[in-house]
Write a protein that holds these residues in place. Sequence first.
Motif, PDB file in Angstrom:
ATOM      1  N   ALA A  21       0.838  -1.209   0.000  1.00 25.00           N
ATOM      2  CA  ALA A  21       0.000   0.000   0.000  1.00 25.00           C
ATOM      3  C   ALA A  21       0.870   1.255   0.000  1.00 25.00           C
ATOM      4  O   ALA A  21       0.589   2.221  -0.716  1.00 25.00           O
ATOM      5  CB  ALA A  21      -0.934  -0.008   1.213  1.00 25.00           C
ATOM      6  N   ALA A  22       1.923   1.251   0.787  1.00 23.47           N
ATOM      7  CA  ALA A  22       2.813   2.417   0.864  1.00 23.47           C
ATOM      8  C   ALA A  22       3.470   2.702  -0.484  1.00 23.47           C
ATOM      9  O   ALA A  22       3.615   3.870  -0.876  1.00 23.47           O
ATOM     10  CB  ALA A  22       3.875   2.207   1.942  1.00 23.47           C
ATOM     11  N   GLU A  23       3.851   1.654  -1.198  1.00 24.09           N
ATOM     12  CA  GLU A  23       4.443   1.851  -2.530  1.00 24.09           C
ATOM     13  C   GLU A  23       3.396   2.423  -3.497  1.00 24.09           C
ATOM     14  O   GLU A  23       3.715   3.274  -4.344  1.00 24.09           O
ATOM     15  CB  GLU A  23       5.003   0.529  -3.063  1.00 24.09           C
ATOM     16  N   GLU A  24       2.158   1.956  -3.395  1.00 21.04           N
ATOM     17  CA  GLU A  24       1.087   2.502  -4.251  1.00 21.04           C
ATOM     18  C   GLU A  24       0.863   3.986  -3.948  1.00 21.04           C
ATOM     19  O   GLU A  24       0.752   4.813  -4.865  1.00 21.04           O
ATOM     20  CB  GLU A  24      -0.216   1.737  -4.012  1.00 21.04           C
ATOM     21  N   ILE A  25       0.792   4.309  -2.665  1.00 19.65           N
ATOM     22  CA  ILE A  25       0.564   5.690  -2.256  1.00 19.65           C
ATOM     23  C   ILE A  25       1.721   6.580  -2.712  1.00 19.65           C
ATOM     24  O   ILE A  25       1.503   7.722  -3.158  1.00 19.65           O
ATOM     25  CB  ILE A  25       0.381   5.790  -0.725  1.00 19.65           C
ATOM     26  N   LYS A  26       2.930   6.079  -2.642  1.00 19.32           N
ATOM     27  CA  LYS A  26       4.097   6.844  -3.091  1.00 19.32           C
ATOM     28  C   LYS A  26       3.951   7.240  -4.556  1.00 19.32           C
ATOM     29  O   LYS A  26       4.209   8.393  -4.939  1.00 19.32           O
ATOM     30  CB  LYS A  26       5.375   6.009  -2.889  1.00 19.32           C
ATOM     31  N   ALA A  27       3.511   6.292  -5.387  1.00 15.74           N
ATOM     32  CA  ALA A  27       3.355   6.570  -6.815  1.00 15.74           C
ATOM     33  C   ALA A  27       2.273   7.622  -7.056  1.00 15.74           C
ATOM     34  O   ALA A  27       2.439   8.528  -7.884  1.00 15.74           O
ATOM     35  CB  ALA A  27       3.024   5.285  -7.563  1.00 15.74           C
ATOM     36  N   VAL A  28       1.168   7.514  -6.324  1.00 15.71           N
ATOM     37  CA  VAL A  28       0.073   8.468  -6.505  1.00 15.71           C
ATOM     38  C   VAL A  28       0.487   9.861  -6.033  1.00 15.71           C
ATOM     39  O   VAL A  28       0.199  10.872  -6.693  1.00 15.71           O
ATOM     40  CB  VAL A  28      -1.192   7.994  -5.762  1.00 15.71           C
ATOM     41  N   ILE A  29       1.170   9.930  -4.894  1.00 19.33           N
ATOM     42  CA  ILE A  29       1.621  11.224  -4.369  1.00 19.33           C
ATOM     43  C   ILE A  29       2.598  11.886  -5.344  1.00 19.33           C
ATOM     44  O   ILE A  29       2.516  13.094  -5.603  1.00 19.33           O
ATOM     45  CB  ILE A  29       2.297  11.044  -2.996  1.00 19.33           C
ATOM     46  N   THR A  30       3.508  11.095  -5.895  1.00 17.32           N
ATOM     47  CA  THR A  30       4.451  11.630  -6.874  1.00 17.32           C
ATOM     48  C   THR A  30       3.700  12.235  -8.061  1.00 17.32           C
ATOM     49  O   THR A  30       4.041  13.318  -8.544  1.00 17.32           O
ATOM     50  CB  THR A  30       5.408  10.521  -7.355  1.00 17.32           C
ATOM     51  N   HIS A  31       2.688  11.533  -8.507  1.00 19.43           N
ATOM     52  CA  HIS A  31       1.883  12.007  -9.639  1.00 19.43           C
ATOM     53  C   HIS A  31       1.134  13.287  -9.274  1.00 19.43           C
ATOM     54  O   HIS A  31       1.089  14.241 -10.062  1.00 19.43           O
ATOM     55  CB  HIS A  31       0.897  10.909 -10.057  1.00 19.43           C
ATOM     56  N   ILE A  32       0.553  13.328  -8.083  1.00 20.25           N
ATOM     57  CA  ILE A  32      -0.157  14.529  -7.624  1.00 20.25           C
ATOM     58  C   ILE A  32       0.798  15.721  -7.570  1.00 20.25           C
ATOM     59  O   ILE A  32       0.460  16.829  -8.001  1.00 20.25           O
ATOM     60  CB  ILE A  32      -0.795  14.283  -6.238  1.00 20.25           C
ATOM     61  N   ASN A  33       1.999  15.498  -7.068  1.00 19.81           N
ATOM     62  CA  ASN A  33       2.974  16.583  -6.957  1.00 19.81           C
ATOM     63  C   ASN A  33       3.380  17.121  -8.333  1.00 19.81           C
ATOM     64  O   ASN A  33       3.649  18.323  -8.490  1.00 19.81           O
ATOM     65  CB  ASN A  33       4.212  16.124  -6.187  1.00 19.81           C
ATOM     66  N   GLN A  34       3.421  16.235  -9.320  1.00 16.72           N
ATOM     67  CA  GLN A  34       3.752  16.667 -10.679  1.00 16.72           C
ATOM     68  C   GLN A  34       2.606  17.461 -11.310  1.00 16.72           C
ATOM     69  O   GLN A  34       2.850  18.360 -12.127  1.00 16.72           O
ATOM     70  CB  GLN A  34       4.069  15.443 -11.554  1.00 16.72           C
ATOM     71  N   LEU A  35       1.377  17.153 -10.923  1.00 12.97           N
ATOM     72  CA  LEU A  35       0.210  17.797 -11.512  1.00 12.97           C
ATOM     73  C   LEU A  35      -0.041  19.196 -10.961  1.00 12.97           C
ATOM     74  O   LEU A  35      -0.638  20.039 -11.639  1.00 12.97           O
ATOM     75  CB  LEU A  35      -1.045  16.945 -11.263  1.00 12.97           C
ATOM     76  N   ASN A  36       0.400  19.446  -9.721  1.00  9.04           N
ATOM     77  CA  ASN A  36       0.033  20.683  -9.039  1.00  9.04           C
ATOM     78  C   ASN A  36       1.236  21.600  -8.850  1.00  9.04           C
ATOM     79  O   ASN A  36       2.360  21.130  -8.617  1.00  9.04           O
ATOM     80  CB  ASN A  36      -0.602  20.366  -7.683  1.00  9.04           C
ATOM     81  N   SER A  37       0.976  22.895  -8.917  1.00  6.98           N
ATOM     82  CA  SER A  37       2.058  23.874  -8.901  1.00  6.98           C
ATOM     83  C   SER A  37       2.287  24.512  -7.537  1.00  6.98           C
ATOM     84  O   SER A  37       3.230  25.276  -7.361  1.00  6.98           O
ATOM     85  CB  SER A  37       1.766  24.978  -9.925  1.00  6.98           C
ATOM     86  N   SER A  38       1.433  24.248  -6.556  1.00  8.02           N
ATOM     87  CA  SER A  38       1.629  24.848  -5.230  1.00  8.02           C
ATOM     88  C   SER A  38       1.376  23.802  -4.149  1.00  8.02           C
ATOM     89  O   SER A  38       0.673  22.811  -4.367  1.00  8.02           O
ATOM     90  CB  SER A  38       0.675  26.027  -5.030  1.00  8.02           C
ATOM     91  N   ALA A  39       1.926  24.061  -2.971  1.00  9.93           N
ATOM     92  CA  ALA A  39       1.747  23.140  -1.846  1.00  9.93           C
ATOM     93  C   ALA A  39       0.279  23.049  -1.451  1.00  9.93           C
ATOM     94  O   ALA A  39      -0.227  21.962  -1.134  1.00  9.93           O
ATOM     95  CB  ALA A  39       2.590  23.609  -0.660  1.00  9.93           C
ATOM     96  N   GLY A  40      -0.429  24.181  -1.476  1.00 15.12           N
ATOM     97  CA  GLY A  40      -1.842  24.179  -1.114  1.00 15.12           C
ATOM     98  C   GLY A  40      -2.671  23.293  -2.017  1.00 15.12           C
ATOM     99  O   GLY A  40      -3.530  22.539  -1.559  1.00 15.12           O
ATOM    100  N   GLN A  41      -2.390  23.368  -3.334  1.00 16.19           N
ATOM    101  CA  GLN A  41      -3.122  22.523  -4.274  1.00 16.19           C
ATOM    102  C   GLN A  41      -2.793  21.050  -4.069  1.00 16.19           C
ATOM    103  O   GLN A  41      -3.662  20.189  -4.220  1.00 16.19           O
ATOM    104  CB  GLN A  41      -2.795  22.950  -5.704  1.00 16.19           C
ATOM    105  N   CYS A  42      -1.539  20.756  -3.728  1.00 16.40           N
ATOM    106  CA  CYS A  42      -1.160  19.359  -3.446  1.00 16.40           C
ATOM    107  C   CYS A  42      -1.915  18.827  -2.235  1.00 16.40           C
ATOM    108  O   CYS A  42      -2.467  17.711  -2.272  1.00 16.40           O
ATOM    109  CB  CYS A  42       0.340  19.259  -3.204  1.00 16.40           C
ATOM    110  N   TRP A  43      -1.954  19.630  -1.147  1.00 13.73           N
ATOM    111  CA  TRP A  43      -2.649  19.161   0.053  1.00 13.73           C
ATOM    112  C   TRP A  43      -4.147  19.012  -0.193  1.00 13.73           C
ATOM    113  O   TRP A  43      -4.771  18.092   0.338  1.00 13.73           O
ATOM    114  CB  TRP A  43      -2.382  20.098   1.225  1.00 13.73           C
ATOM    115  N   PHE A  44      -4.728  19.882  -1.004  1.00 18.36           N
ATOM    116  CA  PHE A  44      -6.135  19.716  -1.352  1.00 18.36           C
ATOM    117  C   PHE A  44      -6.333  18.394  -2.094  1.00 18.36           C
ATOM    118  O   PHE A  44      -7.269  17.643  -1.818  1.00 18.36           O
ATOM    119  CB  PHE A  44      -6.613  20.882  -2.220  1.00 18.36           C
ATOM    120  N   ALA A  45      -5.422  18.100  -3.029  1.00 19.59           N
ATOM    121  CA  ALA A  45      -5.510  16.847  -3.787  1.00 19.59           C
ATOM    122  C   ALA A  45      -5.341  15.636  -2.879  1.00 19.59           C
ATOM    123  O   ALA A  45      -6.002  14.606  -3.062  1.00 19.59           O
ATOM    124  CB  ALA A  45      -4.460  16.837  -4.896  1.00 19.59           C
TER     125      ALA A  45
END
Length: 801
Positions: free
Chosen positions: A164-188
């Motif tokens: 599960a942790a490896e899956e979450i790591k991949a999704v978080i990496t993708h979210i971070n690439q999609l968003n330009s600010s920390a606030g948008q990342c935390w919302f995601a």
Amino acid sequence: MRCAHINPSIAKEQSVKEHLYSVAELAKEFSSKISLAATGELMGMLHDMGKGTRKFDAYIRYCAQNPQDKSLKGQVNHSTAGAKLIYDSFYNTADRLQKFTAQLISLAVCSHHGGLIDCLDLRGRDKYTERMKPDEDILYDEALNYFRSECLETNQLKDLFAKAAEEIKAVITHINQLNSSAGQCWFAYGVLEKYLFSCLIDADRYDTYLFMENKARKEKVNKYALWAELAGILEAKLSSYPQESKINGLRAEISLACRNFARNGSGVYQLAVPTGSGKTLSSLRYALNHAQECDKDRIFYIIPYTTIIDQNAREIKNILGHEEMILEHHSNLIVADDEEEVVNYKLLTERWDSPIILTTMVQFLNTLFNGGTQDVRRLHHLANSVIIFDEIQAIPIKCISMFNSALSFLAGVCQATIILCTATQPLLETTEIPLKLSENPNIISDVYEKFRQFKRVDVIPKLVTGGYSAAALKDFILDRMDQFNSLLVVLNTKNSAREVFNELKAANQGLPEEKQCQVFHLSTNMCPAHRLKALQAMKEQLGCGKVICVSTQLIEAGVNISFECLVRSLAGLDSIAQAAGRCNRHGEKERGDVYIVNLEREDVSKLVDIKKGQECTERVLRDFEDNPESFDRDLLSPQAMARYYKYYFYERRTQMNYNLKGDNRGKSLYEVLAGNKEAAEAFHSRNGRPADLMLKQAFKTAGQEFQAIDENTTGILAPYEEGRDLITLINGECSLGELKRYLKKAQHYSVNLYETDRRKLEQMKGLVWLKDKTILALREGFYDEQMGVNLDRKPLDFCGV
């Protein structure tokens, strides 16, 4: 054996182990749509771990034997144990990924009966840690021993969590690439939590439903074959439409462009086409072909008004057939003559588990942002789907930032394809929290040229200092009727529509017979059956005699009708464009005339959207007068609309994050669902240290605060035609089955009233309760055959109800 559920009708028991494994399998399937299979499986295995105790076993057996006794309901906490196991095993670590994964899973598990809890509430109190370390006795050791011996051993738990942790790591990496600010990342990240929560809730509720109803899981539809069949049916229907006229030829070009664009991959696209260009069927053509091409699970139509759902659903069902594959979901729908139909409809609307779903913007926003468990249950079905937003400009201004971020998540993480349909595209990609459109997002490549080709009206500003009185506007309208046989008047308020209608009706009676018109009125004070009858009468009269219709904004969207001339009270340019779509709609003549007027007594001070829209439209009108070439000499051109939204969004830029009111004034819902910084600072100030949390969102508080539309309405049954009989029947002796049939019919004879109007009618003794104070009805004398609900009539002496 520890018992999770008992089906009393067949005297069958479901063990805790059986339930956990079944829910784990379903949650795994749902979560795998965004590559989180192990995460979903682990949530399912843990969610009811607390049921593995003798106390819960005794409780469930007592409830089965004493179904009328609800006194023990909720007294046995069984949702915390599984969350505590994850927390104790994996949360207290310096590894941020492990900590984050543990919180995502434990938060969903501990919340699965009451809705997502706050991590930090708005006062900065740590509700998450408090829940993980409960004061009450949850018999944790007994539940843990049962779980380890019967369900999942410690090594299996560790292996599954590592995956599960490896899956979450991949999704978080993708979210971070999609968003330009920390606030948008935390919302995601917060939307990710809600997605996982949705998978768990639906898996748990659905498995319980299947066991308690003694049903097998519904067979999966062969989606590829279905999309191919439905696309073929639609192609055959479209090929039968006449294309001789210029307008029909242009509509066919747009439809073909939509079909060809369907080959493109998933993304966020715009279908910017003029009003009256056939976008409902063109977007359906796109959706069916794209769903087949890209192996999508479902197609959603998100529509701003319930009245348009009825029309679009009828059109789609009439063409495609397969009504069992198409679900209409909106709050006003009352269905079913028997209990099984009620259960099935409730299940479908809670799950959105149909291939084609038509629902409202309110239901869509509730799914994303409302609290509790019922609405969020539907969220995961949005993954890998085609989501078509009809009249996207109707998105509430306060929701824009949350809407944009949620759509970016659905498209970027969940592989949904988003289509924004309207003639008046709002500039959602230019806001502070922008919507990320795909590269080359326009389905129609030559948008400007299509608007030129579709030009069917000339917009003529006729604003006067101080505004027209109702009498002066009446004179203006009758002067136009010397040139035209049909004219539509669209006003901003029901009071204005009533005043102008009464002026016209009185003046019309004094005209020579050859100049007299049929004068119609439309407003939401009329029940749907009344409005439908008036529209039908209008359509029959158009082309046969002189017709004037005075309407509120309800006619601007989803009504296929055409007048020679339009008079529109000053409003947002988007509303004026929508209204203009009812003028010369099919190109019956070279140009129709659209006049913009202002009224002296049209009070829109409390209608902020309209008032701000008026101000921005006036700016565009001034700009147009100075330099018409920059707008392609057309006030309804894409250039004019872009200028309008530039002004409108700038004027309202501070309102797009959903500002809270009352005690929480100064905070925004967007921030509460992102970093929740003020709460984090309050925690730090009180405790002298930062909160030991990854996610800090106040999910529960946000869900309670969220309201898609500001004013609630109450449905009132009106004594109009069959509505009179229904009032008598509902208030009389009737069986439950009969009552359901009456209520189903009653939706066509009901009017939704705002609280102020309802209170006014109550003071006038114009309302009466039916059926043990469960249904409100309007008394005779308070409903007019032309105007609908009459708020000015004095009470009379009544007989009967």
